[in-house]
Write an enzyme that holds these catalytic residues in place. Structure first.
Site, short mmCIF file in Angstrom:
data_model
loop_
_atom_site.label_atom_id
_atom_site.label_comp_id
_atom_site.label_asym_id
_atom_site.label_seq_id
_atom_site.Cartn_x
_atom_site.Cartn_y
_atom_site.Cartn_z
N GLY A 60 -2.99 2.64 2.26
CA GLY A 60 -2.01 1.58 2.02
C GLY A 60 -2.51 0.45 1.15
N ALA A 61 -3.74 0.50 0.64
CA ALA A 61 -4.25 -0.59 -0.19
C ALA A 61 -3.43 -0.74 -1.47
CB ALA A 61 -5.72 -0.39 -0.50
N GLY A 62 -3.13 0.38 -2.12
CA GLY A 62 -2.32 0.32 -3.34
C GLY A 62 -0.91 -0.16 -3.04
N ASP A 63 -0.36 0.29 -1.91
CA ASP A 63 0.97 -0.19 -1.51
C ASP A 63 0.93 -1.68 -1.22
OD1 ASP A 63 1.96 2.38 -1.71
OD2 ASP A 63 1.65 2.83 0.41
#
Length: 160
Positions: free
Chosen positions: A46-49
């Site tokens: 979820g880091a990119g999200d």
């Protein structure tokens, strides 16, 4: 970055997030790079999200960022810095949804310049009841805790 922009002239923005290597961006002919925030990573899911969510939040709450007719390099840098912070803070918690920081958490993280800012943030997270809930689930799985012997036998199980 500029080669991508030249190859696709209709793009208004390009973001390359590279985890521990930071992020590079090109937005409305403004180009730059930010180093990664140094945080204790628990899960990169979820880091990119998170980065994208932080960027969209800034775009929606700071509509002048969209006005690329004026010189807005500082505002664009602040927008990308905020998005980068959201992505970094997302990695400090388990799971993509529960890990998304609030606006107040991101702003406090960006505003705190003291040397013990990171340890205090970790202490706040460890004090959260959600931290205990996550580890309780883990340890109950480790000891194979269950309320019954499974659906095949559906009898109460004596756990004591």
């Amino acid at each position: 970055m500029r080669a991508i922009a030249q190859h696709y002239p209709n793009l208004e923005g390009i973001f390359i997030t590279a985890g521990a290597q930071g992020c590079t961006y090109g937005l409305y002919n403004h180009y730059g790079q930010f180093p990664a925030f140094v945080v204790d990573v628990e899960d990169t899911t979820g880091a990119g999200d998170g980065f994208l969510a932080g960027f969209l939040y800034q775009m929606l709450t700071q509509p002048t960022v969209m006005d690329h007719s004026q010189d807005s390099d500082d505002q664009i840098r602040q927008t990308i810095l905020y998005a980068n912070a959201v992505g970094a803070l997302t990695t400090t918690r388990w799971g993509a949804i529960a890990a998304q920081p609030t606006h107040a958490e991101v702003q406090a993280f960006l505003d705190d310049q003291s040397p013990d800012a990171w340890p205090r943030l970790v202490d706040r997270m460890l004090d959260s009841p959600h931290y205990g809930e996550r580890w309780a689930r883990h340890w109950l799985d480790v000891v194979r805790f269950g309320e019954s012997n499974g659906f095949e036998y559906a009898e109460p199980r004596d756990n004591f």
